[in-house]
Design a protein around this motif. Sequence first.
Motif, PDB file in Angstrom:
ATOM      1  N   GLN A   7       0.864  -1.164  -0.133  1.00 18.29           N
ATOM      2  CA  GLN A   7       0.035  -0.045  -0.037  1.00 18.29           C
ATOM      3  C   GLN A   7       0.877   1.376  -0.089  1.00 18.29           C
ATOM      4  N   PRO A   8       0.391   2.186  -0.405  1.00 19.88           N
ATOM      5  CA  PRO A   8       1.200   3.540  -0.529  1.00 19.88           C
ATOM      6  C   PRO A   8       1.730   3.953   0.927  1.00 19.88           C
ATOM      7  N   GLY A   9       3.069   4.207   1.017  1.00 18.40           N
ATOM      8  CA  GLY A   9       3.455   4.297   2.143  1.00 18.40           C
ATOM      9  C   GLY A   9       4.462   3.392   2.860  1.00 18.40           C
ATOM     10  N   GLU A  10       3.880   2.029   2.527  1.00 21.14           N
ATOM     11  CA  GLU A  10       4.802   0.954   3.096  1.00 21.14           C
ATOM     12  C   GLU A  10       6.043   0.622   2.231  1.00 21.14           C
ATOM     13  N   ILE A  11       6.174   1.358   1.253  1.00 26.00           N
ATOM     14  CA  ILE A  11       7.404   1.034   0.474  1.00 26.00           C
ATOM     15  C   ILE A  11       8.754   1.651   1.333  1.00 26.00           C
ATOM     16  N   GLU A  12       8.343   2.813   2.128  1.00 31.15           N
ATOM     17  CA  GLU A  12       9.392   3.203   2.795  1.00 31.15           C
ATOM     18  C   GLU A  12      10.123   2.353   3.840  1.00 31.15           C
ATOM     19  N   ALA A  13       9.441   0.983   4.014  1.00 24.86           N
ATOM     20  CA  ALA A  13      10.086   0.330   4.979  1.00 24.86           C
ATOM     21  C   ALA A  13      10.987  -0.782   4.198  1.00 24.86           C
ATOM     22  N   LEU A  14      11.072  -0.630   2.949  1.00 28.53           N
ATOM     23  CA  LEU A  14      11.856  -1.420   2.086  1.00 28.53           C
ATOM     24  C   LEU A  14      13.350  -1.167   2.182  1.00 28.53           C
ATOM     25  N   ASP A  15      14.200  -2.180   1.759  1.00 27.78           N
ATOM     26  CA  ASP A  15      15.535  -1.616   1.548  1.00 27.78           C
ATOM     27  C   ASP A  15      15.997  -0.645   0.747  1.00 27.78           C
ATOM     28  N   HIS A  16      16.320   0.265   1.214  1.00 30.45           N
ATOM     29  CA  HIS A  16      16.894   1.566   0.459  1.00 30.45           C
ATOM     30  C   HIS A  16      18.135   1.463  -0.220  1.00 30.45           C
ATOM     31  N   THR A  17      18.788   0.254  -0.108  1.00 29.98           N
ATOM     32  CA  THR A  17      19.890   0.057  -0.988  1.00 29.98           C
ATOM     33  C   THR A  17      19.585  -0.436  -2.310  1.00 29.98           C
ATOM     34  N   ALA A  18      18.500  -1.066  -2.457  1.00 28.15           N
ATOM     35  CA  ALA A  18      17.948  -1.742  -3.729  1.00 28.15           C
ATOM     36  C   ALA A  18      18.071  -0.660  -4.902  1.00 28.15           C
ATOM     37  N   ILE A  19      17.996  -1.277  -5.909  1.00 32.39           N
ATOM     38  CA  ILE A  19      17.840  -0.488  -7.247  1.00 32.39           C
ATOM     39  C   ILE A  19      16.727   0.130  -7.142  1.00 32.39           C
ATOM     40  N   PRO A  20      16.473   1.526  -7.342  1.00 31.54           N
ATOM     41  CA  PRO A  20      15.285   2.286  -7.742  1.00 31.54           C
ATOM     42  C   PRO A  20      14.598   1.821  -8.861  1.00 31.54           C
ATOM     43  N   ARG A  21      13.490   1.073  -8.712  1.00 34.00           N
ATOM     44  CA  ARG A  21      12.781   0.569  -9.834  1.00 34.00           C
ATOM     45  C   ARG A  21      12.018   1.599 -10.696  1.00 34.00           C
ATOM     46  N   LEU A  22      11.531   2.769  -9.920  1.00 34.81           N
ATOM     47  CA  LEU A  22      10.719   3.900 -10.711  1.00 34.81           C
ATOM     48  C   LEU A  22      11.084   5.432 -10.590  1.00 34.81           C
ATOM     49  N   LEU A  23      11.522   5.867 -11.491  1.00 34.71           N
ATOM     50  CA  LEU A  23      11.835   7.372 -11.246  1.00 34.71           C
ATOM     51  C   LEU A  23      10.740   8.376 -11.795  1.00 34.71           C
ATOM     52  N   LEU A  24      10.023   8.881 -10.779  1.00 33.12           N
ATOM     53  CA  LEU A  24       8.909   9.846 -11.241  1.00 33.12           C
ATOM     54  C   LEU A  24       9.579  10.949 -11.555  1.00 33.12           C
ATOM     55  N   PRO A  25       8.745  11.830 -12.718  1.00 32.94           N
ATOM     56  CA  PRO A  25       9.280  13.118 -13.264  1.00 32.94           C
ATOM     57  C   PRO A  25       9.236  14.261 -12.388  1.00 32.94           C
ATOM     58  N   ALA A  26      10.154  15.177 -12.671  1.00 35.31           N
ATOM     59  CA  ALA A  26      10.173  16.531 -12.016  1.00 35.31           C
ATOM     60  C   ALA A  26       9.945  17.485 -13.074  1.00 35.31           C
ATOM     61  N   PRO A  27       8.549  17.725 -13.414  1.00 34.40           N
ATOM     62  CA  PRO A  27       8.390  18.623 -14.376  1.00 34.40           C
ATOM     63  C   PRO A  27       8.862  20.030 -14.255  1.00 34.40           C
ATOM     64  N   THR A  28       8.992  20.511 -12.920  1.00 31.47           N
ATOM     65  CA  THR A  28       9.367  21.870 -12.690  1.00 31.47           C
ATOM     66  C   THR A  28      10.830  22.020 -13.438  1.00 31.47           C
ATOM     67  N   THR A  29      11.810  20.918 -13.554  1.00 28.24           N
ATOM     68  CA  THR A  29      12.970  21.278 -14.139  1.00 28.24           C
ATOM     69  C   THR A  29      13.059  20.458 -15.372  1.00 28.24           C
ATOM     70  N   LEU A  30      12.444  19.424 -15.718  1.00 31.01           N
ATOM     71  CA  LEU A  30      12.357  18.667 -16.785  1.00 31.01           C
ATOM     72  C   LEU A  30      12.372  19.221 -18.258  1.00 31.01           C
TER      73      LEU A  30
END
Length: 342
Positions: A7-30
Amino acid sequence: MVQRLLQPGEIEALDHTAIPRLLLPAPTTLFQARAARLRQLAAGDVPGIPVEDALRGYLTLMACVADAQHAIVAKLGGTGVPLPPHEALKTAHDHNMPPLPATGARPAVWLGVFASLLDALGNAKDAPPQLSMALHSLRTTPAAELEGIADAILGDFADGADPLRAPFVAAALQVTWSLMASQLDKAWAQPLVTGTLCPVCGSHPVASVVRIGGQSQGYRYLHCATCESEWHMVRVKCSCCEGNGKIAYQGLVGRDADPVEENKAAAKDGKTLSKANDPTKVARAETCDDCHTYRKIFNQEHDFHVEPMADDLASMLLDVLVSEAGYARASGNPLLWLKDPA
């Protein structure tokens, strides 16, 4: 055993050394970065991507479009295009579907984004003179016709996309979807059945890019043509058929595209060339002899300012050469629609 979806929010409990599977856009700079890259390419200042003279004007025009996209994002703010209702996001999540599907009903605000894009383009300073005539045609296009062009773009149907108007419609759609995607909790976007489509909106990627920095260092990501999100896919796998047995890379070398001086000196001494700053590896086509398609891959390790949408647009010579070798392009660039020669 049934695997429970996060569920949204639970991903924070995962291992942060893993490969980032998804990179969301930053339209303010993109879009601002894209405009700068397009002008750099148009000026011939990217040794790894030689640009034909006939293409330089179009790249400058698309730089003006990217400037207009940036202006709209600045005007609307980060929440200018609201996310779908919570129930819609939950339904998509529960069924492993894209939470912001590109097909189906569109946010009504997109037509307002399109009108704002035209207004911003009317103030462009370095646009080609033909733009004013194009803007008049675009402003007088009925809304129903614009919706039809949007259907063709988002459904990847070239037949319904007018080559003259489609890039401007696509630009408005990119602003709309990237603003939504930037607000999304990553946990809503579950991996799809196929890794070849964007997990956020279900669109095809325009190209792939090898990223540098942080946890993304050295990993390949596919860049979405619609919402501008990026998702991880291993390099040895075809981004079209997901096969991994017959992958090859075809390069493009410009007249001045030589390794940097220190690499030349190392070669003379019999040493291994340093891996960074090799223009011959900035832009390549990843070909697959299983499905006979290709998709370009751009390497930030060799050019920090790589921008998939812009670099794909500028490297049309690579498309021509790879197509002549018998490979079909896996998916197109929404900022360029060519008429069928037939």
